[in-house]
Design a protein around this motif. Structure first.
Motif, PDB file in Angstrom:
ATOM      1  N   LEU A 155       0.434  -1.163   0.169  1.00 33.44           N
ATOM      2  CA  LEU A 155       0.350   0.495  -0.289  1.00 33.44           C
ATOM      3  C   LEU A 155       0.881   1.145  -0.210  1.00 33.44           C
ATOM      4  O   LEU A 155       0.699   2.362  -0.653  1.00 33.44           O
ATOM      5  N   ALA A 156       2.271   0.874   0.243  1.00 31.25           N
ATOM      6  CA  ALA A 156       3.185   2.594   1.044  1.00 31.25           C
ATOM      7  C   ALA A 156       3.391   2.743  -0.569  1.00 31.25           C
ATOM      8  O   ALA A 156       3.653   3.459  -1.152  1.00 31.25           O
ATOM      9  N   MET A 157       3.471   1.266  -1.653  1.00 32.65           N
ATOM     10  CA  MET A 157       3.962   1.591  -3.028  1.00 32.65           C
ATOM     11  C   MET A 157       3.447   1.980  -3.580  1.00 32.65           C
ATOM     12  O   MET A 157       3.626   3.569  -4.724  1.00 32.65           O
ATOM     13  N   SER A 158       1.721   2.302  -3.458  1.00 30.06           N
ATOM     14  CA  SER A 158       0.566   2.478  -4.263  1.00 30.06           C
ATOM     15  C   SER A 158       0.106   4.131  -4.034  1.00 30.06           C
ATOM     16  O   SER A 158       0.062   4.574  -4.613  1.00 30.06           O
ATOM     17  N   ASN A 159       0.240   4.046  -2.606  1.00 29.04           N
ATOM     18  CA  ASN A 159       0.092   5.723  -1.833  1.00 29.04           C
ATOM     19  C   ASN A 159       1.106   5.994  -2.567  1.00 29.04           C
ATOM     20  O   ASN A 159       0.914   7.296  -2.876  1.00 29.04           O
ATOM     21  N   MET A 160       2.404   6.430  -2.543  1.00 25.88           N
ATOM     22  CA  MET A 160       3.613   6.561  -3.303  1.00 25.88           C
ATOM     23  C   MET A 160       3.410   7.049  -4.466  1.00 25.88           C
ATOM     24  O   MET A 160       3.873   7.856  -5.452  1.00 25.88           O
ATOM     25  N   PHE A 161       3.455   5.538  -5.359  1.00 29.38           N
ATOM     26  CA  PHE A 161       3.077   6.010  -7.543  1.00 29.38           C
ATOM     27  C   PHE A 161       1.782   6.939  -7.508  1.00 29.38           C
ATOM     28  O   PHE A 161       2.238   7.573  -7.774  1.00 29.38           O
ATOM     29  N   ILE A 162       0.490   7.224  -6.752  1.00 29.28           N
ATOM     30  CA  ILE A 162      -0.564   7.317  -6.732  1.00 29.28           C
ATOM     31  C   ILE A 162      -0.269   9.371  -6.232  1.00 29.28           C
ATOM     32  O   ILE A 162      -0.425   9.937  -7.319  1.00 29.28           O
ATOM     33  N   GLU A 163      -0.005   9.295  -5.226  1.00 26.27           N
ATOM     34  CA  GLU A 163       0.996  10.596  -4.568  1.00 26.27           C
ATOM     35  C   GLU A 163       1.934  11.368  -5.969  1.00 26.27           C
ATOM     36  O   GLU A 163       1.634  12.526  -6.365  1.00 26.27           O
ATOM     37  N   GLU A 164       3.413  10.722  -6.546  1.00 27.70           N
ATOM     38  CA  GLU A 164       3.150  11.554  -7.774  1.00 27.70           C
ATOM     39  C   GLU A 164       3.060  11.291  -9.060  1.00 27.70           C
ATOM     40  O   GLU A 164       2.717  12.141  -9.621  1.00 27.70           O
ATOM     41  N   TYR A 165       1.974  10.149  -9.840  1.00 25.02           N
ATOM     42  CA  TYR A 165       0.665  10.393 -10.802  1.00 25.02           C
ATOM     43  C   TYR A 165       0.148  11.602 -10.629  1.00 25.02           C
ATOM     44  O   TYR A 165      -0.160  11.932 -11.363  1.00 25.02           O
ATOM     45  N   LYS A 166      -0.189  11.909  -8.649  1.00 27.32           N
ATOM     46  CA  LYS A 166      -1.481  13.057  -9.059  1.00 27.32           C
ATOM     47  C   LYS A 166      -0.339  14.812  -9.141  1.00 27.32           C
ATOM     48  O   LYS A 166      -1.049  15.750 -10.256  1.00 27.32           O
ATOM     49  N   LYS A 191      -7.288   3.290 -16.293  1.00 25.05           N
ATOM     50  CA  LYS A 191      -6.187   2.909 -16.116  1.00 25.05           C
ATOM     51  C   LYS A 191      -6.168   1.865 -14.350  1.00 25.05           C
ATOM     52  O   LYS A 191      -7.049   2.698 -14.696  1.00 25.05           O
ATOM     53  N   ILE A 192      -5.288   0.907 -14.771  1.00 26.61           N
ATOM     54  CA  ILE A 192      -5.706   0.506 -12.570  1.00 26.61           C
ATOM     55  C   ILE A 192      -4.305   0.446 -12.018  1.00 26.61           C
ATOM     56  O   ILE A 192      -2.728   0.013 -12.487  1.00 26.61           O
ATOM     57  N   VAL A 193      -4.177   0.830 -11.110  1.00 26.99           N
ATOM     58  CA  VAL A 193      -3.127   0.798 -10.099  1.00 26.99           C
ATOM     59  C   VAL A 193      -3.461  -0.619  -8.894  1.00 26.99           C
ATOM     60  O   VAL A 193      -4.037  -0.088  -8.537  1.00 26.99           O
ATOM     61  N   ASN A 233      11.016   1.355   4.027  1.00 22.59           N
ATOM     62  CA  ASN A 233      10.681   0.128   2.888  1.00 22.59           C
ATOM     63  C   ASN A 233      11.149   0.625   1.314  1.00 22.59           C
ATOM     64  O   ASN A 233      11.148  -0.428   0.228  1.00 22.59           O
ATOM     65  N   LEU A 234      10.520   1.930   0.909  1.00 27.86           N
ATOM     66  CA  LEU A 234      10.449   2.363  -0.847  1.00 27.86           C
ATOM     67  C   LEU A 234      11.488   2.723  -1.293  1.00 27.86           C
ATOM     68  O   LEU A 234      11.300   2.542  -1.658  1.00 27.86           O
ATOM     69  N   GLU A 235      12.226   2.773   0.102  1.00 29.29           N
ATOM     70  CA  GLU A 235      13.735   3.069  -0.858  1.00 29.29           C
ATOM     71  C   GLU A 235      14.378   2.108  -2.057  1.00 29.29           C
ATOM     72  O   GLU A 235      14.715   2.533  -2.528  1.00 29.29           O
ATOM     73  N   LYS A 236      14.252   0.585  -1.794  1.00 30.58           N
ATOM     74  CA  LYS A 236      14.525  -0.236  -2.738  1.00 30.58           C
ATOM     75  C   LYS A 236      14.232  -0.302  -3.644  1.00 30.58           C
ATOM     76  O   LYS A 236      14.213  -0.421  -4.771  1.00 30.58           O
ATOM     77  N   VAL A 237      12.665   0.490  -3.973  1.00 27.93           N
ATOM     78  CA  VAL A 237      12.166   0.102  -4.590  1.00 27.93           C
ATOM     79  C   VAL A 237      11.356   1.509  -5.696  1.00 27.93           C
ATOM     80  O   VAL A 237      11.019   2.297  -6.873  1.00 27.93           O
ATOM     81  N   LYS A 238      12.387   3.024  -5.211  1.00 23.06           N
ATOM     82  CA  LYS A 238      11.592   4.409  -4.875  1.00 23.06           C
ATOM     83  C   LYS A 238      12.100   4.684  -6.834  1.00 23.06           C
ATOM     84  O   LYS A 238      11.036   4.972  -7.094  1.00 23.06           O
ATOM     85  N   GLU A 239      12.862   4.043  -7.040  1.00 17.34           N
ATOM     86  CA  GLU A 239      13.414   4.796  -8.359  1.00 17.34           C
ATOM     87  C   GLU A 239      12.784   4.095  -8.993  1.00 17.34           C
ATOM     88  O   GLU A 239      12.362   4.628 -10.177  1.00 17.34           O
ATOM     89  N   GLN A 240      12.507   2.700  -9.386  1.00 24.31           N
ATOM     90  CA  GLN A 240      11.270   2.026  -9.683  1.00 24.31           C
ATOM     91  C   GLN A 240      10.109   1.939 -10.046  1.00 24.31           C
ATOM     92  O   GLN A 240       9.754   2.767 -11.599  1.00 24.31           O
ATOM     93  N   ILE A 241       9.267   2.718  -8.993  1.00 23.26           N
ATOM     94  CA  ILE A 241       8.390   3.695  -8.924  1.00 23.26           C
ATOM     95  C   ILE A 241       8.309   4.764  -9.955  1.00 23.26           C
ATOM     96  O   ILE A 241       7.309   5.040 -10.513  1.00 23.26           O
ATOM     97  N   LEU A 242       9.281   5.519  -9.559  1.00 26.11           N
ATOM     98  CA  LEU A 242       9.731   7.059 -10.171  1.00 26.11           C
ATOM     99  C   LEU A 242       9.350   6.826 -11.504  1.00 26.11           C
ATOM    100  O   LEU A 242       9.012   7.956 -12.405  1.00 26.11           O
TER     101      LEU A 242
END
Ligand SMILES: Cc1cc2nc3c(=O)[nH]c(=O)nc-3n(C[C@H](O)[C@H](O)[C@H](O)COP(=O)(O)O)c2cc1C
Length: 199
Positions: free
Chosen positions: A20-31, A80-82, A184-193
């Motif tokens: 969920l933290a991954m999804s929240n970060m993804f959506i925050e950036e997407y918005k 689209k779906i996340v 833990n987001l740090e590990k996938v942050k670049e991929q998400i961005l």
């Protein structure tokens, strides 16, 4: 203006969910990049239908307006779906499987009518992309019944899954087990961005 459906399928507590933290970060950036798009949230922990497992005792009434057709209409209205979830016993959370069971219906989300090669024709071709954001406690378990299955069933239904699947592994192993989902987001942050830019 695009419509994005955000489906939370993690069974972890809201403040302790890595996916969920991954999804929240993804959506925050997407918005930030798409301020005019509409975000629609669906938490499968709260949906009545995702608590219902298909059995011979309920198959007659399992597919009904409230539990199936409303959710299919929602799927037909989005671009689209996340989707976030974790591995549970080498598979996916049951709430996500129950959701998939409710929305996978012949002649509504897929059909064999008009098929010339024996393959089904997916009817959710309005869905341009699905971003799969997943977590695992360990790392040595196969993805076949987990993210691969989820990707395959959405594609069977005609949705495109163009975005690369992002998996944050080893969440139950130190140091990640002792860290917060935000850490833990740090590990996938670049991929998400990177993924947000192409979504
Ligand atoms: C009931 C249950 C079963 C699990 N099964 C697996 C598994 O088979 N393989 C694995 O790597 N992790 C497994 N896990 C660990 C979760 O995938 C891991 O804790 C994940 O980070 C939880 O993600 P979430 O916070 O997004 O819900 C399981 C967790 C639970 C609660």
């Amino acid at each position: 203006m695009k419509k994005v459906l955000v489906i939370n399928s993690s069974v972890s507590q809201l403040n302790n969910s890595d996916s969920l933290a991954m999804s929240n970060m993804f959506i925050e950036e997407y918005k930030k990049m798409n301020p005019n798009d509409e975000i629609i949230n669906l938490d499968l922990n709260e949906a009545k239908m995702s608590q219902k497992t298909l059995t011979r005792n309920n198959i007659a009434e399992y597919f009904n307006q409230e539990d199936s057709f409303d959710f299919i209409e929602q799927l037909k209205s989005v671009d689209k779906i996340v989707l976030n979830f974790s591995m549970v016993n080498w598979g996916i959370p049951a709430i996500l499987k129950n959701y998939i069971d409710h929305i996978t219906i012949a002649n509504l989300t897929f059909t064999y009518k008009g098929s010339t090669d024996g393959n089904a024709i997916g009817l959710l071709s309005n869905i341009q992309d699905i971003q799969i954001l997943a977590t695992k406690g360990g790392t040595g378990t196969p993805n076949s019944a987990f993210t691969e299955y989820v990707k395959n069933i959405w594609e069977f239904l005609g949705a495109k899954v163009k975005s690369e699947i992002i998996i944050n592994e080893m969440m139950d192993i130190p140091p990640y087990a002792e860290q917060t989902p935000i850490e833990n987001l740090e590990k996938v942050k670049e991929q998400i961005l990177k993924a947000v830019k192409n979504f």
